[in-house]
Design an enzyme around this catalytic site. Structure first.
Site, mmCIF file in Angstrom:
data_model
loop_
_atom_site.group_PDB
_atom_site.id
_atom_site.type_symbol
_atom_site.label_atom_id
_atom_site.label_comp_id
_atom_site.label_asym_id
_atom_site.label_seq_id
_atom_site.Cartn_x
_atom_site.Cartn_y
_atom_site.Cartn_z
ATOM 1 N N GLY A 288 1.553 -11.300 -6.080
ATOM 2 C CA GLY A 288 0.962 -12.705 -6.308
ATOM 3 C C GLY A 288 -0.033 -12.600 -7.629
ATOM 4 C CD1 TRP B 237 2.833 -11.763 -13.123
ATOM 5 C CD2 TRP B 237 4.598 -12.979 -13.670
ATOM 6 N NE1 TRP B 237 3.381 -11.116 -14.080
ATOM 7 C CE2 TRP B 237 4.549 -11.899 -14.538
ATOM 8 C CE3 TRP B 237 5.603 -13.722 -14.014
ATOM 9 C CZ2 TRP B 237 5.501 -11.541 -15.401
ATOM 10 C CZ3 TRP B 237 6.565 -13.562 -14.773
ATOM 11 C CH2 TRP B 237 6.665 -12.185 -15.590
ATOM 12 C CG ASP C 111 8.790 -11.393 -3.184
ATOM 13 O OD1 ASP C 111 9.604 -10.659 -2.545
ATOM 14 O OD2 ASP C 111 8.213 -11.044 -4.231
ATOM 15 C CG ASP D 126 17.236 -13.187 -0.318
ATOM 16 O OD1 ASP D 126 16.824 -13.225 -1.669
ATOM 17 O OD2 ASP D 126 18.079 -12.518 0.133
ATOM 18 C CG ASP E 150 7.372 -9.734 -12.763
ATOM 19 O OD1 ASP E 150 8.178 -8.819 -13.549
ATOM 20 O OD2 ASP E 150 6.165 -9.070 -12.466
ATOM 21 C CE LYS F 139 10.889 -6.652 -13.450
ATOM 22 N NZ LYS F 139 9.844 -6.074 -12.825
#
Length: 850
Positions: free
Chosen positions: A58, A60, A78, A94, A119, A159
């Protein structure tokens, strides 16, 4: 006990790790999104809705809650649980499942996200290739959610690992975003293979190809085709490096090919691009190359027991050796060609083309491309319906071709018209054609049909008509009817009216002309006189053809009267200017002595002179003065008969010492030069009179259109020389005029001075009272008077104190006491107070109406 040394694996406990601990961030990755946000325009400060995919733990989301505006919607998800964060909605799901999409839709309702961040990374450690592919799949899933929930113009940050799928992902990003850039923030470790891709300005397409978000299609390995042998043959000058390596089993890198293989093969360009040398040896069939189906397809070839190819030519069988001998005896088989076949890598385009032509000749010699005998193609006859369909299809194709040509022609005409407009070629090109009625154009086909082409070739100048029955000579062709005088007069009147309208529109746009019209107060409408024709019963109805002809004749008869009336009106308008108030008497006095000078005046000026004389007599009688017609006989000012637009002397209408003399001011270089020469004695009255007679003084402009007269007066005028002293004097005069303050400034200074005088009077009265007070000593009196003097000299400050208005929102929301950085009086305001004040004003307005 000794101190336990903590391991610093991969430098995890670095500078950013300690900063994250100090600032309370859950991970050092917070600085990555902070640095990306600063580099790309601070997009988080402009985002009302933010989605963080793979948000655990957490960090970000923490940065987003600090940088985003107040009351922003921040959602983090997440596959692992996330500890609660203030002002952040978190849930466990998911991102590759539909459950995550449903949860996001439930929280966002109908809103769209401004920023989507990702990320996430898979569990790594098994195999690098597998981990990189799993990461790319995860990025593609996050992009799929971003495409669904992002608003137009939104931002997507993800990313990515550097791998072979990186270029595929970048290509997909570019299909959905206008700007895509890859960056590596300073807080990212150098040993890490991660990079961050920032996608800006989401396009929000209406239709999306599902293959762009399918991992099987995006990451599909495209098999590499054969080498670009065509480029090697037709553009051999460009050398290309072999970055892909070499073929398996090719250890020598020197390929040889039999000439017969090159001739019989169906891909000669590939052979030329891959082969180094061609040999004159018989070709041999490799093991497993010959099968029964191939034997059936190649009827013209036969193989012997050794496997060598045999050629059947004219019912005769030839072997490879015989075929090579036949090819070597071709006329195209030159020594130069034989040298070229020894080293194909050094050849150019010209040599390769010669080899291909030689191959075609060899194939014709060996009858390789000869069609099979006995095979006849039977043509089926079409029935009536098929013939009709075929004919209709042909007609449709011809119609399509015709429409295509017509469309191309219209586009070309439009392009030419646009080009003409861009080049200011706005003159109508069809005027000459319409005037000659298309008869002046020569057409070779018409001349051939009339049978007069031979006469034209002999040099006879004649005109060929379309029918061929009429023969017009050169003299008859030159007599062209350009219209009657009435049409010419009508055209002139139309041009005159258009020019008048142009002048009116131009004058209406200038403020100076508006002021001049108000001062002059002169009617600008022209009166063209009264015609003698009687407008009787048909004045309100339509005129017949005879009436039109008669009206035209009457207009022609009254043309001179109309000109005289227009000239009289123009003269009255010109001489109504106050400039001629004093000059008319001089012209009247000189009328008897110099009768020719009176003839130089415009028509209508004589009546105006008599009128001015009557005014002078009336003025003299009223004031008890004596008036004589010869009073101004020796006046130094000479009237010019030609009216000029740019006068050298400006007459200022205002208060003057005498009612008879205008207030004259010198505002131009020529006028100042003339005054300077008169003052210094360089010129005199007689020389100025002589200068008044020049080639521009006796121009006859009667009957010419007004626009022509204006143009003549603008350009054809006497340019009088000017002196440097006159220019400097005029500049000094204008500088003095510009230095004077305006009326409002003078009034303000006067009011300020009056206030100072009043304060001075008050101080005098107070000083007298202080001096008369016997209870005070001299020192006290002097001190009190000094205080009064200082108070008088001290500038008066405004008694109104400033109040600082502070909005009770943002960082000042719910604050107790004085806000930080605010000094003096202040007032806290918010939206509720504004609404209350608006409601109070609305209630007062309603009460006032009642």
């Amino acid at each position: 006990m000794g101190k336990i040394q903590k391991k610093h694996g991969k430098g995890r406990l670095d500078h950013y790790y300690r900063l994250a601990k100090e600032k309370g961030y859950r991970a050092r990755s917070s600085f990555k999104i902070i640095q990306i946000n600063q580099k790309y325009g601070k997009f988080l400060e402009k985002s009302k809705v933010v989605i963080d995919l793979c948000a655990a733990p957490g960090s970000w989301c923490q940065v987003a809650s600090q940088l985003c505006p107040v009351n922003s919607l921040i959602i983090g998800c997440d596959i692992v649980p996330i500890k609660p964060l203030p002002n952040v909605i978190t849930f466990q799901s998911d991102i590759t499942t539909d459950h995550c999409r449903q949860q996001l839709r439930q929280y966002m309702k109908t809103w769209k996200a401004d920023t989507v961040m990702h990320d996430g990374a898979p569990n790594v450690g098994m195999a690098w290739a597998q981990d990189a592919f799993t990461q790319s799949e995860l990025v593609l899933q996050s992009l799929k959610l971003a495409v669904e929930f992002l608003n137009k113009g939104g931002t997507f940050v993800t990313k990515v690992f550097r791998s072979k799928d990186y270029n595929n992902l970048m290509w997909v990003f570019q299909q959905f975003f206008e700007k895509v850039e890859a960056t590596k923030p300073p807080s990212s470790r150098n040993v890490s293979a991660e990079i961050f891709v920032v996608c800006l300005k989401f396009k929000a397409p209406k239709k999306i190809d599902p293959r762009l978000l399918d991992a099987k299609y995006v990451f599909e390995e495209v098999s590499q085709g054969n080498n670009n042998n065509e480029a090697k043959v037709f553009n051999p000058e460009v050398k290309r490096r072999k970055r892909e390596g070499y073929e398996e089993g090719e250890y020598l890198q020197h390929k040889r090919l039999s000439i017969l293989d090159f001739i019989t093969d169906s891909t000669p360009i590939d052979n030329l691009g891959e082969t180094n040398e061609m040999t004159w040896t018989p070709r041999s069939i490799k093991e497993g190359e010959v099968d029964e189906e191939e034997e059936k397809e190649k009827d013209k070839e036969a193989r012997d027991e050794r496997g060598n190819v045999q050629y059947v030519l004219d019912d005769k069988v030839y072997s490879d050796e015989d075929a090579l001998k036949m090819v070597s005896k071709l006329p195209q088989t030159t020594p130069e060609l034989l040298e070229c076949l020894k080293d194909l890598k050094v050849l150019g385009r010209k040599e390769f083309r010669a080899i291909l032509k030689w191959r075609l000749s060899a194939r014709d010699l060996l009858q390789i491309d000869k069609p099979e005998a006995g095979v006849e193609v039977e043509e089926e006859e079409l029935d009536e319906d098929q013939l009709i369909d075929k004919e209709l299809s042909e007609l449709g194709e011809r119609e399509k071709a015709r429409k295509k040509r017509e469309r191309r022609r219209r586009n070309e005409m439009k392009q030419r018209e646009i080009q003409r407009m861009q080049m200011n070629m706005t003159t109508p090109t069809e005027l000459g054609i319409e005037a000659a009625k298309m008869e002046s154009l020569f057409n070779l086909k018409q001349a051939e049909r009339t049978g007069k082409l031979s006469e034209l070739q002999k040099g006879k100048r004649s005109h060929v008509s379309e029918t061929g029955d009429e023969h017009v000579t050169l003299e008859e062709a030159e007599r062209v009817d350009y219209g009657s005088d009435d049409e010419a007069n009508g055209l002139e009147d139309e041009l005159e009216s258009m020019y008048t309208e142009y002048l009116e529109n131009k004058a209406a746009r200038t403020a100076k002309s508006v002021v001049q019209r108000k001062k002059a107060n002169v009617e600008t409408e022209e009166w063209f006189g009264i015609s003698d024709k009687k407008d009787g019963d048909e004045s309100d109805g339509e005129m017949s053809a005879d009436d039109v002809d008669m009206a035209t004749i009457d207009d022609g008869e009254d043309e001179d009267d109309g000109k005289t009336a227009r000239t009289l009106n123009n003269g009255n308008m010109f001489f109504s200017n106050p400039i001629f108030d004093n000059l008319v008497n001089a012209a009247v006095a000189k009328t008897e002595a110099k009768p020719k000078a009176l003839d130089l005046l415009e028509p209508g000026a004589k009546d105006l002179i008599e009128l001015e004389k009557a005014k002078k007599r009336k003025y003299a009688k009223k004031n008890g003065l004596e008036y004589s017609d010869s009073e101004d006989e020796e006046d130094d000012i000479v009237m010019e008969t030609q009216k000029q637009d740019d006068s050298d002397i400006e007459y200022v209408h205002g208060e003057s010492d005498s009612d008879d003399e205008p207030n004259i001011d010198l505002v131009t270089d020529q006028a100042m030069t003339m005054a300077h020469q008169l003052a210094t004695g360089q010129t005199n009255k007689h020389k100025l009179q002589d200068d008044g007679y020049n080639r521009y003084s006796f121009r006859d402009l009667d009957g010419l259109p007004q626009w022509f007269q204006d143009d003549e007066n603008k350009h054809n005028k006497l340019n009088k020389p000017i002196t440097k002293e006159a220019v400097e004097a005029l500049k000094q005069k204008m500088k003095t005029l510009n230095a004077r303050p305006i009326k409002k400034v003078l009034e303000a200074k006067g009011r300020k001075k009056m206030r100072a005088l009043r304060r001075l009077e008050q101080m005098k009265k107070k000083s007298e009272l202080i001096n008369e007070d016997g209870a005070r000593s001299e020192k006290e009196k002097a001190d009190d008077i000094s205080k009064l003097m200082r108070k008088l000299a001290k500038p008066q400050k405004s008694k109104k104190k400033t109040v600082t208005v502070v909005y009770a929102g943002g960082k000042n929301k719910g604050i107790a006491g004085r806000p930080r950085g605010v000094t003096g009086k202040y007032k806290m305001v918010d939206g509720t107070m504004k609404k209350e004040q608006r409601a109070i004003r609305r209630i007062k307005k309603k009460m006032g109406k009642k």
